[in-house]
Each structure stands twice: as C-alpha cells, then as structure tokens.
Design a protein around this motif. Structure first.
Motif, mmCIF file in Angstrom:
data_model
loop_
_atom_site.group_PDB
_atom_site.id
_atom_site.type_symbol
_atom_site.label_atom_id
_atom_site.label_comp_id
_atom_site.label_asym_id
_atom_site.label_seq_id
_atom_site.Cartn_x
_atom_site.Cartn_y
_atom_site.Cartn_z
ATOM 1 N N ALA A 191 -13.070 -10.247 30.777
ATOM 2 C CA ALA A 191 -11.833 -10.586 30.094
ATOM 3 C C ALA A 191 -11.844 -10.151 28.630
ATOM 4 C CB ALA A 191 -11.559 -12.078 30.194
ATOM 5 N N SER A 192 -13.001 -9.867 28.067
ATOM 6 C CA SER A 192 -13.052 -9.448 26.673
ATOM 7 C C SER A 192 -13.703 -8.072 26.514
ATOM 8 C CB SER A 192 -13.790 -10.493 25.843
ATOM 9 O OG SER A 192 -15.114 -10.617 26.303
ATOM 10 N N LEU A 193 -13.602 -7.241 27.530
ATOM 11 C CA LEU A 193 -14.204 -5.919 27.459
ATOM 12 C C LEU A 193 -13.593 -5.073 26.342
ATOM 13 C CD1 LEU A 193 -16.138 -3.828 28.667
ATOM 14 C CD2 LEU A 193 -14.296 -3.121 30.174
ATOM 15 N N TYR A 194 -12.287 -5.119 26.210
ATOM 16 C CA TYR A 194 -11.612 -4.323 25.186
ATOM 17 C C TYR A 194 -11.356 -5.228 23.989
ATOM 18 C CZ TYR A 194 -11.345 -1.383 29.170
ATOM 19 O OH TYR A 194 -11.710 -0.645 30.255
ATOM 20 N N VAL A 195 -11.722 -4.754 22.823
ATOM 21 C CA VAL A 195 -11.597 -5.568 21.620
ATOM 22 C C VAL A 195 -10.670 -4.890 20.619
ATOM 23 C CG1 VAL A 195 -13.861 -6.674 21.858
ATOM 24 C CG2 VAL A 195 -13.656 -4.556 20.571
ATOM 25 N N LEU A 196 -10.038 -5.709 19.805
ATOM 26 C CA LEU A 196 -9.185 -5.208 18.740
ATOM 27 C C LEU A 196 -10.085 -4.620 17.664
ATOM 28 C CD1 LEU A 196 -6.255 -5.123 17.594
ATOM 29 C CD2 LEU A 196 -6.778 -7.299 16.489
ATOM 30 N N PRO A 197 -10.008 -3.309 17.445
ATOM 31 C CA PRO A 197 -10.874 -2.721 16.415
ATOM 32 C C PRO A 197 -10.434 -3.175 15.027
ATOM 33 C CG PRO A 197 -9.377 -1.062 17.279
ATOM 34 C CD PRO A 197 -9.150 -2.309 18.072
ATOM 35 N N SER A 198 -11.370 -3.280 14.128
ATOM 36 C CA SER A 198 -11.038 -3.641 12.753
ATOM 37 C C SER A 198 -10.190 -2.552 12.124
ATOM 38 C CB SER A 198 -12.313 -3.808 11.924
ATOM 39 O OG SER A 198 -13.103 -4.833 12.456
ATOM 40 N N LEU A 199 -9.298 -2.963 11.238
ATOM 41 C CA LEU A 199 -8.558 -1.972 10.455
ATOM 42 C C LEU A 199 -9.542 -1.237 9.553
ATOM 43 C CD1 LEU A 199 -5.400 -3.975 9.311
ATOM 44 C CD2 LEU A 199 -5.443 -1.993 10.839
ATOM 45 N N PRO A 200 -9.325 0.044 9.314
ATOM 46 C CA PRO A 200 -10.252 0.783 8.445
ATOM 47 C C PRO A 200 -9.978 0.566 6.952
ATOM 48 C CG PRO A 200 -8.650 2.273 9.435
ATOM 49 C CD PRO A 200 -8.388 0.917 10.008
ATOM 50 N N TYR A 201 -9.150 -0.408 6.617
ATOM 51 C CA TYR A 201 -8.792 -0.720 5.233
ATOM 52 C C TYR A 201 -8.215 -2.125 5.210
ATOM 53 C CZ TYR A 201 -4.984 1.532 7.704
ATOM 54 O OH TYR A 201 -4.105 1.914 8.680
ATOM 55 N N ALA A 202 -8.042 -2.686 4.031
ATOM 56 C CA ALA A 202 -7.440 -4.010 3.891
ATOM 57 C C ALA A 202 -5.959 -3.944 4.273
ATOM 58 C CB ALA A 202 -7.581 -4.494 2.449
ATOM 59 N N GLU A 203 -5.412 -5.067 4.703
ATOM 60 C CA GLU A 203 -4.004 -5.092 5.121
ATOM 61 C C GLU A 203 -3.052 -4.695 4.008
ATOM 62 O OE1 GLU A 203 -2.743 -8.653 7.134
ATOM 63 O OE2 GLU A 203 -4.202 -8.387 8.741
ATOM 64 N N ASN A 204 -3.426 -4.882 2.763
ATOM 65 C CA ASN A 204 -2.545 -4.530 1.641
ATOM 66 C C ASN A 204 -2.846 -3.149 1.057
ATOM 67 O OD1 ASN A 204 -4.946 -5.014 0.314
ATOM 68 N ND2 ASN A 204 -4.066 -6.404 -1.207
ATOM 69 N N ALA A 205 -3.752 -2.420 1.665
ATOM 70 C CA ALA A 205 -4.202 -1.137 1.107
ATOM 71 C C ALA A 205 -3.142 -0.046 1.131
ATOM 72 C CB ALA A 205 -5.450 -0.653 1.843
ATOM 73 N N ILE A 210 1.831 -4.667 8.168
ATOM 74 C CA ILE A 210 0.577 -4.347 8.842
ATOM 75 C C ILE A 210 0.047 -5.580 9.567
ATOM 76 C CG2 ILE A 210 -1.859 -3.759 8.498
ATOM 77 C CD1 ILE A 210 -0.955 -1.693 6.484
ATOM 78 N N GLY A 211 0.060 -6.714 8.904
ATOM 79 C CA GLY A 211 -0.419 -7.939 9.529
ATOM 80 C C GLY A 211 0.334 -8.259 10.811
ATOM 81 N N PHE A 212 1.632 -8.076 10.782
ATOM 82 C CA PHE A 212 2.450 -8.349 11.962
ATOM 83 C C PHE A 212 2.147 -7.364 13.090
ATOM 84 C CE2 PHE A 212 6.393 -7.931 14.427
ATOM 85 C CZ PHE A 212 6.565 -9.249 14.821
ATOM 86 N N HIS A 213 2.153 -6.086 12.770
ATOM 87 C CA HIS A 213 1.949 -5.079 13.820
ATOM 88 C C HIS A 213 0.513 -5.017 14.316
ATOM 89 C CE1 HIS A 213 5.953 -3.415 14.132
ATOM 90 N NE2 HIS A 213 6.046 -3.647 12.838
ATOM 91 N N TYR A 214 -0.426 -5.226 13.427
ATOM 92 C CA TYR A 214 -1.828 -5.222 13.832
ATOM 93 C C TYR A 214 -2.199 -6.548 14.485
ATOM 94 C CZ TYR A 214 -6.918 -5.457 13.364
ATOM 95 O OH TYR A 214 -8.251 -5.621 13.616
ATOM 96 N N TRP A 237 -4.398 2.212 22.743
ATOM 97 C CA TRP A 237 -4.894 3.491 22.228
ATOM 98 C C TRP A 237 -4.003 4.001 21.096
ATOM 99 C CZ3 TRP A 237 -3.492 8.366 21.101
ATOM 100 C CH2 TRP A 237 -4.515 9.295 20.918
ATOM 101 N N ASN A 238 -2.695 3.958 21.304
ATOM 102 C CA ASN A 238 -1.732 4.463 20.338
ATOM 103 C C ASN A 238 -1.855 3.739 18.991
ATOM 104 O OD1 ASN A 238 0.575 6.019 19.529
ATOM 105 N ND2 ASN A 238 1.837 4.209 19.854
ATOM 106 N N HIS A 239 -1.933 2.424 19.028
ATOM 107 C CA HIS A 239 -2.051 1.667 17.784
ATOM 108 C C HIS A 239 -3.373 1.958 17.076
ATOM 109 C CE1 HIS A 239 1.529 -0.482 19.030
ATOM 110 N NE2 HIS A 239 1.538 -1.115 17.865
ATOM 111 N N THR A 240 -4.459 2.049 17.819
ATOM 112 C CA THR A 240 -5.751 2.369 17.212
ATOM 113 C C THR A 240 -5.692 3.734 16.533
ATOM 114 O OG1 THR A 240 -6.904 1.029 18.866
ATOM 115 C CG2 THR A 240 -8.219 2.665 17.672
ATOM 116 N N PHE A 241 -5.104 4.708 17.214
ATOM 117 C CA PHE A 241 -4.945 6.050 16.641
ATOM 118 C C PHE A 241 -4.092 6.002 15.374
ATOM 119 C CE2 PHE A 241 -2.577 10.034 16.268
ATOM 120 C CZ PHE A 241 -3.612 10.951 16.240
ATOM 121 N N TYR A 242 -3.007 5.252 15.433
ATOM 122 C CA TYR A 242 -2.092 5.139 14.293
ATOM 123 C C TYR A 242 -2.806 4.583 13.069
ATOM 124 C CZ TYR A 242 1.860 3.461 11.501
ATOM 125 O OH TYR A 242 2.746 3.214 10.492
#
Length: 126
Positions: A10-24, A34-38, A87-92
């Motif tokens: 059930a937890s195989l796929y994880v939400l990857p960390s953002l590569p920057y702060a939400e306010n960056a 960013i907070g809402f969409h991420y 996948w799309n969101h991670t790429f974005y």
C-alpha cells in the motif's frame, strides 16, 4: 509472509520531496499554489495509485511500466490516470527551479529559432 503483503504494498509509491522549498518559486508560483498542488493533488494521485494497485500484479512494477501496461485499457483507467498524474507531477516539479528561465541552451535556441523565427516569437505563442 503473505498475510501482510497488501499492507506493505500500500505504500510502494511515495510522494517525492520537492527539489526546493514551497516558496522558492515566488512570485511566479506562490507557496500556496505549490502547497495545494503538491500536498493535495500530487499526494492524492500517489495515495490513490497505492490503493488501486495494492495486491495486484501491477504492485511491483516501476511507475512507467504501470503507465504503459494500463494505457488504453478501459478497466484500468483509474490506475492509468493516477500513475500518469503521479509521473506528470513529479516531472513538472523537477522541471522548475528557483530563478529559472533565461536563455535556452544553444541547441534548443537554434531549434526554437528554426521553428518560430526568434525567442520572442516563441514566447508570444504561449
């Protein structure tokens, strides 16, 4: 140990960390956006995907393989949509960077100019 396979999967796929702060990316993209969409959308796709593939033959596949295995299959639409959006969101997120923009690389600039005539002409198309 088969009794816990579904729970573990059930937890195989994880939400990857953002590569920057939400306010960056302020002021172009606000921390609130960013907070809402991420935190809501992207996380929702990951959570739904985990629920949908738990205990199935898809649970052990890499994300890209789930997408290709379910594309165009009516009975797998929900899995496809959640995997593709994950996948799309991670790429974005990885495509953006603080203080990004500016001039493209020489190769890309040449292709843009060949297609649009100039960078400004390309920008006006968006």
């Amino acid at each position: 140990m088969k009794s816990n396979d579904t729970t573990e999967r059930a937890s195989l796929y994880v939400l990857p960390s953002l590569p920057y702060a939400e306010n960056a990316l302020n002021p172009v993209i606000s921390a609130n956006t960013i907070g809402f969409h991420y935190g809501k959308h992207h996380k929702g796709y990951v959570d739904n995907l985990n629920k949908l593939v738990a205990g199935t033959e898809l649970a052990d596949l890499p994300l890209e393989n789930i997408i290709t295995a379910t594309a165009g299959k009516a009975d797998k639409t929900a899995i496809f949509n959640n995997a593709a959006q994950t996948w799309n969101h991670t790429f974005y997120w990885r495509s953006l960077k603080p203080k990004g923009g500016g001039e493209p690389s020489a190769v890309l600039k040449q292709k843009i100019e060949a297609s649009f005539g100039s960078l400004d002409a390309c920008r006006s198309e968006v």
